[in-house]
Write an enzyme that holds these catalytic residues in place. Sequence first.
Site, PDB file in Angstrom:
ATOM      1  N   HIS A 136       1.949   4.518  -2.909  1.00 20.09           N
ATOM      2  CA  HIS A 136       2.101   5.968  -2.733  1.00 20.09           C
ATOM      3  C   HIS A 136       3.513   6.407  -3.157  1.00 20.09           C
ATOM      4  O   HIS A 136       3.689   7.389  -3.885  1.00 20.09           O
ATOM      5  CB  HIS A 136       1.897   6.352  -1.259  1.00 20.09           C
ATOM      6  CG  HIS A 136       0.512   6.148  -0.744  1.00 20.09           C
ATOM      7  ND1 HIS A 136      -0.608   6.573  -1.412  1.00 20.09           N
ATOM      8  CD2 HIS A 136       0.067   5.577   0.411  1.00 20.09           C
ATOM      9  CE1 HIS A 136      -1.687   6.275  -0.703  1.00 20.09           C
ATOM     10  NE2 HIS A 136      -1.309   5.666   0.394  1.00 20.09           N
TER      11      HIS A 136
ATOM     12  N   HIS B  69       0.839  -1.208   0.000  1.00 21.61           N
ATOM     13  CA  HIS B  69       0.000   0.000   0.000  1.00 21.61           C
ATOM     14  C   HIS B  69       0.875   1.260   0.000  1.00 21.61           C
ATOM     15  O   HIS B  69       0.685   2.155  -0.831  1.00 21.61           O
ATOM     16  CB  HIS B  69      -0.901  -0.018   1.236  1.00 21.61           C
ATOM     17  CG  HIS B  69      -1.783   1.173   1.351  1.00 21.61           C
ATOM     18  ND1 HIS B  69      -3.094   1.181   0.910  1.00 21.61           N
ATOM     19  CD2 HIS B  69      -1.570   2.420   1.852  1.00 21.61           C
ATOM     20  CE1 HIS B  69      -3.626   2.365   1.138  1.00 21.61           C
ATOM     21  NE2 HIS B  69      -2.721   3.138   1.707  1.00 21.61           N
ATOM     22  N   GLU B  70       1.822   1.303   0.924  1.00 20.20           N
ATOM     23  CA  GLU B  70       2.664   2.490   1.031  1.00 20.20           C
ATOM     24  C   GLU B  70       3.607   2.608  -0.163  1.00 20.20           C
ATOM     25  O   GLU B  70       3.922   3.719  -0.593  1.00 20.20           O
ATOM     26  CB  GLU B  70       3.459   2.453   2.341  1.00 20.20           C
ATOM     27  CG  GLU B  70       2.604   2.471   3.591  1.00 20.20           C
ATOM     28  CD  GLU B  70       1.665   3.660   3.665  1.00 20.20           C
ATOM     29  OE1 GLU B  70       2.024   4.747   3.136  1.00 20.20           O
ATOM     30  OE2 GLU B  70       0.567   3.518   4.238  1.00 20.20           O
TER      31      GLU B  70
END
Length: 376
Positions: A29, A25-26
């Site tokens: 980003h 998820h990170e």
Amino acid sequence: MLETPPIWFIAIAFFAAIGPLVFIHEFGHYIVGRWFGIGADTFSIGFGKEVAGWTDKRGTRWKVGWLPLGGYVRFTGDMNPASMGQNLDQLSPELRARSFHAKPVWQRALVVFAGPAANFLLAILIFAAFIAANGAPRTPAVVAVVLPGSPAASAGLIKGDRVVGIDGKEISRFDDLADYSRLRPGEEVTLKVERAGQLFTAATRLSEVIEKDRFGQTYRIGRLGIGTGERVFETVPVLQLIPEATRITWSTIENTAVGLWQIITGRRPLQELGGPIKMAQVAGQVASIGWFEFIQLIAFFSINLGFINLLPVPMLDGGHLALYAVEATRRRPLGDQAQEWLFRGGFAALITLMLVATINDLGSVGLWQTLGRLLG
């Protein structure tokens, strides 16, 4: 009935599932931020005091926090992990050029959306691998057996009928019919049925069934009361793997949204809302069954992580996207004070939600019953 695994096994299974999902998820980003020339000061898996870490040649500190229940990327110009920005005038020209908050709103929106998108992409790839290995579920929604006294019987269904729709939603697979029914115990539904080439509709109320899993845990589900023939799995061409996996992922997102909406509207009790403890328990139980089931569970966890982060709650990715939509409409961002109050409200809402979920989780593992016996 299977025994619940020991706590140490549950903990390992939970961190083995949630750790990679948070990283992916990170990283979503992070990688999109890099494409847009945004600097990253910190990439953290977990919160709190740093347990281990290193700094790369770009100056990004990669670290692991002692509380591994989330993570964050702190981009250049962020004041905190919630990505509230510093005053750009206080930054040097070099830092301002690499600052997240100096980028156009559409770039910031893509960076934020990339986190949930990475989780959905992981689920799609896992489902695609399973479909390649085992085929896609293609069991038709054709009635082979009607249980006596069931909602299907009261609707007049007979052997050989094909259910082609429910509540206006088209049905082609038995799994779609089962999933729709499972989420709506005790609710009225309207079936669209094909019999001998003729279509007709029939209304019925789904039964409410308490189902027990292999570990003795109970779930309230809806059931129509039909059986089908042998399960059908069809080989899917390589070029159709991703579309088929995307369909399954989207269906899971829809079911997750329906379940959450039912809790919000009171159609499901708040006690069904689970949190990290429940996730850990499920991870441990599924991991004890086998790797195939565990990897499949990771796909569902990944979808849920992406979905939850897209909720329009400040502090979550969806909250940031909502603010960017306002900014794009107004041609300027909300004021700092307004954003700060929104983030405070979002933080309070998340803490409240986590508290309720934790109370439910502790109840699901029997803590409240144990305390009642001790104090009784």
